[in-house]
Design a protein around this motif. Sequence first.
Motif, short mmCIF file in Angstrom:
data_model
loop_
_atom_site.label_atom_id
_atom_site.label_comp_id
_atom_site.label_asym_id
_atom_site.label_seq_id
_atom_site.Cartn_x
_atom_site.Cartn_y
_atom_site.Cartn_z
N GLN A 1 -37.04 -28.96 93.89
CA GLN A 1 -36.77 -27.86 95.01
C GLN A 1 -35.29 -27.97 95.05
OE1 GLN A 1 -39.10 -27.28 98.31
NE2 GLN A 1 -40.20 -27.02 96.28
N SER A 2 -34.56 -29.01 94.45
CA SER A 2 -33.07 -29.03 94.28
C SER A 2 -32.72 -29.55 93.01
CB SER A 2 -32.51 -29.99 95.53
OG SER A 2 -33.06 -29.78 96.82
N VAL A 3 -31.52 -28.93 92.50
CA VAL A 3 -31.01 -29.34 91.39
C VAL A 3 -29.51 -29.85 91.78
CG1 VAL A 3 -30.16 -28.97 88.91
CG2 VAL A 3 -32.40 -27.99 89.74
N ILE A 4 -29.33 -31.05 91.44
CA ILE A 4 -27.99 -31.70 91.69
C ILE A 4 -27.09 -31.93 90.39
CG2 ILE A 4 -27.06 -33.69 92.61
CD1 ILE A 4 -29.53 -34.06 94.43
N LEU A 5 -26.19 -31.47 90.15
CA LEU A 5 -25.09 -31.24 89.15
C LEU A 5 -24.06 -32.39 89.42
CD1 LEU A 5 -24.72 -30.71 86.16
CD2 LEU A 5 -23.55 -28.38 87.11
N GLY A 6 -23.90 -33.35 88.60
CA GLY A 6 -22.71 -34.46 88.69
C GLY A 6 -22.25 -34.84 87.53
N GLY A 7 -20.95 -35.44 87.58
CA GLY A 7 -20.13 -35.74 86.47
C GLY A 7 -19.07 -34.99 86.18
N GLY A 8 -18.02 -35.58 85.24
CA GLY A 8 -16.91 -34.98 85.01
C GLY A 8 -17.20 -33.53 84.41
N VAL A 9 -18.20 -33.21 83.32
CA VAL A 9 -18.45 -32.18 82.74
C VAL A 9 -19.13 -30.88 83.71
CG1 VAL A 9 -19.60 -31.10 80.74
CG2 VAL A 9 -19.03 -33.54 80.70
N SER A 10 -19.60 -31.44 85.15
CA SER A 10 -20.05 -30.48 85.97
C SER A 10 -18.69 -29.62 86.48
CB SER A 10 -20.67 -31.10 86.98
OG SER A 10 -19.80 -31.55 87.94
N ALA A 11 -17.66 -29.92 86.02
CA ALA A 11 -16.56 -29.15 86.30
C ALA A 11 -16.56 -27.72 85.31
CB ALA A 11 -15.14 -29.64 85.89
N ASN A 12 -17.26 -27.57 84.44
CA ASN A 12 -17.51 -26.66 83.14
C ASN A 12 -18.05 -25.58 83.95
OD1 ASN A 12 -19.02 -25.17 81.12
ND2 ASN A 12 -17.63 -26.33 80.07
N THR A 13 -17.39 -24.35 83.83
CA THR A 13 -17.81 -23.09 84.81
C THR A 13 -18.81 -22.55 83.94
OG1 THR A 13 -15.32 -22.79 84.78
CG2 THR A 13 -16.58 -20.94 85.46
N GLU A 14 -19.16 -22.54 82.59
CA GLU A 14 -20.05 -21.98 81.88
C GLU A 14 -21.39 -22.72 82.32
OE1 GLU A 14 -20.06 -19.00 80.58
OE2 GLU A 14 -22.24 -19.05 79.54
N ILE A 15 -21.35 -24.02 82.16
CA ILE A 15 -22.56 -24.57 82.32
C ILE A 15 -22.94 -24.48 83.62
CG2 ILE A 15 -23.69 -26.89 82.74
CD1 ILE A 15 -21.85 -27.79 80.47
#
Length: 393
Positions: A324-338
């Motif tokens: 129901q929820s996707v949580i994106l974390g970590g330094g690479v989560s700054a990546n706009t395309e991802i």
Amino acid sequence: MRILAIETSCDETGIAIVDTSTTDVNPPAEEVSVTVLADELLSQVQQHAQYGGVYPSLAKREHAKNIGPLFTQALKSADLYATLDAPEIPQDTLAEIKVLLQREPELFEYLTILLATIQKPAIDAIAVTQGPGLEPALWVGVNFAQALSKAWGIPLIAVNHLEGHVATALAQSLDENTFTIHAPRLPALILLISGGHTELILMRNWLHYEKIGSTRDDAVGEAFDKSARLLGIPYPGGPEVSKLARQAREHNLEQPFSLPRPMLHDDSFDFSYSGLKTAVRTLVQSLGTPTDEQKMQIARELEDAITETLVAKVARAIDVHGIQSVILGGGVSANTEIKRALAALTASYADCTLYVSTPKLATDNGLMIALAAALSPTTTSDTIIASGNLPLY
Ligand code: KG4
Ligand code: ZN
């Protein structure tokens, strides 16, 4: 409740001081509100660049040198710095602190002077990163936290760095200094992508974690950084690769190169990125010295390959586990395309929400540790043992 938070797991020294609205988030309250009183960060990235990665003993030395002055600065920013006429800390407590900081004599010296100079600040708990990370670096933060805890009788909260990345993704910024942390609908899927981690974690119950997949070799951040190096971009090259990839898209450059999508169709939730870096090396060698345009094309292909493999595994996990929820974390989560690709994926489901950190909070900082502590502020410990491989599950 007022929390001082300390982060030294890698190459950023971070110290934050926050006020939180609740003292118990178990079972999860609808939301926790967090007011930031101080958020200090000192990055060592420049010092490590010459080694092409983080050099552990240099990281430890830099943390030990900087953490004292950064703490003083945080107290001042939070308006908690008040001087004292006569020393308050008993000699035997100072002797215990000396033992704690025996490997950081310079820090002990700084702290002795500080403790003789200032009043005990109004702080209810000291949160510190216990792991995972570089163990010598972690110890500096842990020992400093334990020294302050002994000096002032303030309880300690051990924080898992990865839970810090989860907490920043769940924190919504109301203005520069106020955040609310929302409890997501469960089951939630956590995708942690940083310089050291690439993990898919299932959260069926609030703050209970179950790893379902991870990288079998390099982390996503490593794939970005090592490929960047092959393109002549200094460490950490992830943000620059992402910029080049954006330029390739903006200029509508052709895509003459193709890189592998490792484990794309495999039915595990695992990843593998070392082959991608090797493929970049082979490609760069075949080109001799790539032109600026070729660098943009390679960067774009690399970013696409990484994004597609991440999205494929997240999509499978959503289907298999009814996420129901996707949580994106970590330094690479700054990546706009991802972020864009994962937002498009979750939007294609009727009831799946994507949570992502604001770019400023995506890479390591002290506030992420304060936010994680705000989720379980009553879980205190007497002593903390730094642990380089501390798992989240
Ligand atoms: O979480 P973090 O600050 O430190 C670790 O715990 O590793 O993550 C740092 C990593 C580095 O590999 C850096 O290159 C990468 O995050 N990174 C990016 C971007 N911003 C940071 N990678 C790709 N695109 C970005 N925009
Ligand atoms: Zn991190």
